[in-house]
Enzyme design. Structure first.
Site: not given
Length: 263
Positions: A1-3, A115
């Site tokens: 997803m994201c960090r 996130n």
């Protein structure tokens, strides 16, 4: 997803936080160690920071991968701050302006990152979008799910709600409207960090001198990193970290066992 990552503490060059650690946010853009969803975070990045005696954060964002930005190294070498929020993005949907969709988002004195992903977007969020003042909907930076989640949270913050309650109420509201959403949210005002673990990993590290880092995953192998349990609200200052369990709205909808099933 994201960090993503947030930092409070003594002033540090941005590069020491984001680029230099062996498993830095920079490296997590292509080689995260604990990411549960997605593999490469190459759909934009951003960093926000606070200068001394200025409550309004500065921000630098780009639409491409962090490793492709030739200006970041110099920027990160000379800019120092005692309060930082940064993120690398793995997009879950197309956006006509990918730079605008990259965290951190800003509003007044706050920086924000998400996130995760809202389940059933955008249909699941129609009712909540309608609860916002029209001018706030028209002012969204992006048409992605994170931008709307931020608008819901910012509306509470501007109404004077305490950061932790505003974040918890927003997560529970979105989770109720869109069950199965992943809502690891991160917000700072330069003095505190507030975050949720809701569907993905979250860790924190404290150190001497009033130093605290809250991140999707550890950026090094320091054994003092602490993992945050899922369904938890984290509230941190330079001196304290408080963890509070969050109740999933679906728990209230669980069927009550019959007398027959209890025996």
């Amino acid at each position: 997803m994201c960090r993503h990552l947030a930092y409070l503490g003594p002033e540090e060059p941005l590069g020491r936080l984001l680029l230099e650690p062996p498993h830095s946010l920079y490296r997590q853009s292509w080689a995260p160690r604990r990411q549960r969803y997605g593999t490469v975070n190459a759909d934009g990045f951003g960093v926000g920071w606070y200068a001394p005696d200025d409550p309004v954060p500065a921000r630098y964002r780009r639409a491409g991968p962090i490793w492709a930005d030739t200006s970041l190294t110099d920027l990160a070498r000379v800019v120092r701050s005692g309060a930082v929020l940064a993120a690398v993005r793995d997009a879950t949907s197309c956006d006509p302006d990918p730079e605008a969709a990259a965290a951190p988002y800003t509003g007044d004195r706050w920086l924000f990152s998400h996130n995760g992903a809202v389940k059933g977007w955008p249909d699941s969020m129609g009712g909540l979008a309608g609860s916002l003042p029209p001018v706030e909907l028209l002012s969204l930076e992006s048409r992605c799910d994170s931008a709307l989640v931020w608008a819901l949270l910012l509306n509470r913050l501007r109404a004077g709600m305490e950061d932790g309650k505003a974040l918890a109420d927003t997560v529970l509201e979105v989770a109720s409207a869109a069950p199965g959403s992943r809502l690891n949210l991160l917000v700072t005002d330069g003095q505190t960090i507030t975050a949720t673990a809701w569907g993905d990993t979250l860790w924190y590290l404290t150190g001497p001198g009033g130093r605290v880092v809250v991140a999707s995953e550890p950026y090094d192998d320091d054994p003092h990193w602490q993992e945050v349990a899922d369904r938890t609200l984290l509230s941190a200052t330079r001196t304290d970290v408080l963890l509070t369990p969050l109740k999933d709205p679906r728990d209230d909808m669980a069927p009550v066992p019959s007398e027959e099933s209890r025996t």
